[in-house]
Motif scaffolding. Structure first.
Motif, mmCIF file in Angstrom:
data_model
loop_
_atom_site.group_PDB
_atom_site.id
_atom_site.type_symbol
_atom_site.label_atom_id
_atom_site.label_comp_id
_atom_site.label_asym_id
_atom_site.label_seq_id
_atom_site.Cartn_x
_atom_site.Cartn_y
_atom_site.Cartn_z
ATOM 1 N N ALA A 158 0.817 -1.210 0.000
ATOM 2 C CA ALA A 158 0.000 0.000 0.000
ATOM 3 C C ALA A 158 0.852 1.261 0.000
ATOM 4 C CB ALA A 158 -0.925 -0.008 1.225
ATOM 5 N N ARG A 159 2.000 1.212 0.676
ATOM 6 C CA ARG A 159 2.844 2.391 0.781
ATOM 7 C C ARG A 159 3.775 2.563 -0.415
ATOM 8 N NH1 ARG A 159 5.411 3.074 6.840
ATOM 9 N NH2 ARG A 159 3.539 3.794 7.914
ATOM 10 N N TRP A 160 4.425 1.491 -0.814
ATOM 11 C CA TRP A 160 5.527 1.602 -1.758
ATOM 12 C C TRP A 160 5.223 1.104 -3.169
ATOM 13 C CZ3 TRP A 160 10.137 3.877 -0.235
ATOM 14 C CH2 TRP A 160 10.248 4.138 1.138
ATOM 15 N N ILE A 161 4.363 0.104 -3.292
ATOM 16 C CA ILE A 161 4.086 -0.454 -4.618
ATOM 17 C C ILE A 161 2.958 0.302 -5.308
ATOM 18 C CG2 ILE A 161 3.364 -2.533 -5.865
ATOM 19 C CD1 ILE A 161 4.771 -4.174 -3.744
ATOM 20 N N ASN A 162 1.947 0.709 -4.541
ATOM 21 C CA ASN A 162 0.866 1.504 -5.120
ATOM 22 C C ASN A 162 1.439 2.834 -5.616
ATOM 23 O OD1 ASN A 162 -1.296 3.697 -4.957
ATOM 24 N ND2 ASN A 162 -2.544 1.856 -4.724
ATOM 25 N N TYR A 163 1.367 3.061 -6.917
ATOM 26 C CA TYR A 163 2.031 4.210 -7.549
ATOM 27 C C TYR A 163 1.546 5.541 -6.970
ATOM 28 C CZ TYR A 163 3.974 7.141 -11.265
ATOM 29 O OH TYR A 163 4.675 8.097 -11.977
ATOM 30 N N VAL A 189 15.976 9.440 -5.945
ATOM 31 C CA VAL A 189 16.126 8.592 -4.762
ATOM 32 C C VAL A 189 14.854 7.775 -4.554
ATOM 33 C CG1 VAL A 189 16.395 8.572 -2.260
ATOM 34 C CG2 VAL A 189 17.787 10.109 -3.653
ATOM 35 N N GLY A 190 13.714 8.393 -4.811
ATOM 36 C CA GLY A 190 12.443 7.683 -4.670
ATOM 37 C C GLY A 190 12.339 6.502 -5.623
ATOM 38 N N TRP A 191 12.729 6.703 -6.870
ATOM 39 C CA TRP A 191 12.701 5.610 -7.854
ATOM 40 C C TRP A 191 13.611 4.472 -7.408
ATOM 41 C CZ3 TRP A 191 9.229 4.528 -11.220
ATOM 42 C CH2 TRP A 191 8.511 5.528 -11.873
ATOM 43 N N SER A 192 14.794 4.813 -6.932
ATOM 44 C CA SER A 192 15.760 3.798 -6.509
ATOM 45 C C SER A 192 15.252 3.024 -5.289
ATOM 46 C CB SER A 192 17.097 4.464 -6.179
ATOM 47 O OG SER A 192 18.031 3.514 -5.707
ATOM 48 N N ALA A 193 14.729 3.752 -4.294
ATOM 49 C CA ALA A 193 14.232 3.106 -3.086
ATOM 50 C C ALA A 193 13.020 2.232 -3.394
ATOM 51 C CB ALA A 193 13.867 4.157 -2.043
ATOM 52 N N ARG A 194 12.118 2.744 -4.220
ATOM 53 C CA ARG A 194 10.908 1.987 -4.565
ATOM 54 C C ARG A 194 11.263 0.715 -5.329
ATOM 55 N NH1 ARG A 194 6.899 2.316 -8.872
ATOM 56 N NH2 ARG A 194 4.858 1.668 -8.059
ATOM 57 N N LYS A 195 12.247 0.794 -6.199
ATOM 58 C CA LYS A 195 12.675 -0.377 -6.966
ATOM 59 C C LYS A 195 13.224 -1.462 -6.042
ATOM 60 C CE LYS A 195 15.779 -1.793 -10.724
ATOM 61 N NZ LYS A 195 16.793 -1.321 -11.713
ATOM 62 N N SER A 196 14.032 -1.060 -5.059
ATOM 63 C CA SER A 196 14.617 -2.024 -4.126
ATOM 64 C C SER A 196 13.546 -2.691 -3.268
ATOM 65 C CB SER A 196 15.641 -1.328 -3.222
ATOM 66 O OG SER A 196 16.714 -0.806 -3.978
ATOM 67 N N ALA A 201 9.699 -7.114 -1.911
ATOM 68 C CA ALA A 201 8.306 -7.514 -1.740
ATOM 69 C C ALA A 201 7.930 -8.648 -2.690
ATOM 70 C CB ALA A 201 7.382 -6.317 -1.957
ATOM 71 N N ASN A 202 8.404 -8.558 -3.922
ATOM 72 C CA ASN A 202 8.102 -9.607 -4.904
ATOM 73 C C ASN A 202 8.737 -10.936 -4.527
ATOM 74 O OD1 ASN A 202 6.530 -8.043 -6.609
ATOM 75 N ND2 ASN A 202 8.299 -7.279 -7.752
ATOM 76 N N GLY A 203 9.795 -10.870 -3.748
ATOM 77 C CA GLY A 203 10.450 -12.096 -3.312
ATOM 78 C C GLY A 203 9.865 -12.657 -2.031
ATOM 79 N N MET A 204 8.933 -11.923 -1.440
ATOM 80 C CA MET A 204 8.330 -12.360 -0.181
ATOM 81 C C MET A 204 6.838 -12.590 -0.366
ATOM 82 S SD MET A 204 10.902 -12.601 1.831
ATOM 83 C CE MET A 204 10.172 -12.679 3.465
ATOM 84 N N ALA A 205 6.040 -12.019 0.537
ATOM 85 C CA ALA A 205 4.624 -12.346 0.595
ATOM 86 C C ALA A 205 3.810 -11.842 -0.594
ATOM 87 C CB ALA A 205 4.018 -11.794 1.887
ATOM 88 N N CYS A 206 4.294 -10.851 -1.314
ATOM 89 C CA CYS A 206 3.489 -10.258 -2.382
ATOM 90 C C CYS A 206 3.680 -10.964 -3.725
ATOM 91 C CB CYS A 206 3.826 -8.774 -2.538
ATOM 92 S SG CYS A 206 3.390 -7.785 -1.098
#
Length: 246
Positions: A158-163, A189-196, A201-206
């Motif tokens: 909700a915080r980081w993946i939702n554009y 910096v936002g693009w870099s942090a969001r990408k990481s 997230a894609n490697g975990m529960a999402c």
């Protein structure tokens, strides 16, 4: 530089290592402290809540001052004190709380051995869960795992993946208000942090859950109020927040 946020000890508590002097005060390295929110991170709020309820004095250091320098796990919160793990910095809210409990238990044993009797008063730390039954402790552990391992990733989505949420709320708050970053740096910096974070997230529960799956994770929070109705809430000192399904 903002004045440090300091929590004071309980005057009725047994003298613990963290009560000896200002120099022994625990330093908590977190995101930010902007009333009414104690921090922007759920993990930091968890630790700060424990410290306040246990009357462990601490000094809060916001992210724009420490910039994750020396963070053991490159995450927040992390702490440092002369009486904790030989003065080394320690990360992960769970491990921090457990180590503080160990210090309290060791200190009480040493005081009892020196005085020949159990000390009067309380440590503030060990008494928090002293009234909890094994049955309730098991239920609490189950909820803790659900919140920290399942619902956590729903909040990340909700915080980081939702554009719209990220660029409309999170990026300005985290990189502007919290980190005091110049506006020209917020976007890269936002693009870099969001990408990481999206990669984690894609490697975990999402992974593979999509919008429906994330909403299913979020719905787990509504199982808490019915369970809370059957047990007292911290001796009725605090009132739990009411949650209504959407």
């Amino acid at each position: 530089m903002a004045a440090p946020v300091i929590s004071e000890p309980n005057a009725e508590s047994i003298c613990m290592p963290w009560d000896m002097s200002d120099a022994s005060r625990l330093k908590v390295f977190g995101f930010s402290c902007r009333p009414p929110d104690p921090d922007a991170s759920p993990a930091c709020i968890k630790l700060l809540t424990f410290l306040k309820m246990a009357h462990v004095p601490y000094e809060f250091v916001p992210m724009f001052e420490h910039q994750l320098a020396g963070a053991p796990k490159s995450k927040m919160p992390f702490v440092q004190a002369s009486w904790l793990v030989d003065g080394k910095k320690l990360g992960d809210s769970h491990f921090i709380i457990e180590e503080i409990k160990k210090v309290a238990a060791t200190s009480l044993s040493n005081i009892e051995a020196t005085q020949g009797e159990k000390p009067h008063g309380n440590s503030g730390v060990l008494e928090l869960d002293s009234w909890v039954t094994p049955h309730d402790a098991a239920i609490a552990t189950a909820f803790k795992v659900m919140l920290e391992e399942s619902l956590y990733w729903a909040t990340v989505a909700a915080r980081w993946i939702n554009y719209d949420n990220f660029w409309g709320v999170i990026a300005p708050a985290y990189f502007g208000d919290i980190m005091h970053m110049p506006g020209i740096l917020t976007t890269p910096v936002g693009w870099s942090a969001r990408k990481s974070i999206m990669k984690a997230a894609n490697g975990m529960a999402c992974r593979g859950r999509g919008v429906v799956g994330v909403h299913a994770l979020q719905s787990s929070i509504y199982s808490i109020p019915p369970a809370r109705a059957y047990v007292p809430y911290n001796h009725s000192v605090y009132t739990p927040t009411h949650l209504a399904p959407p």
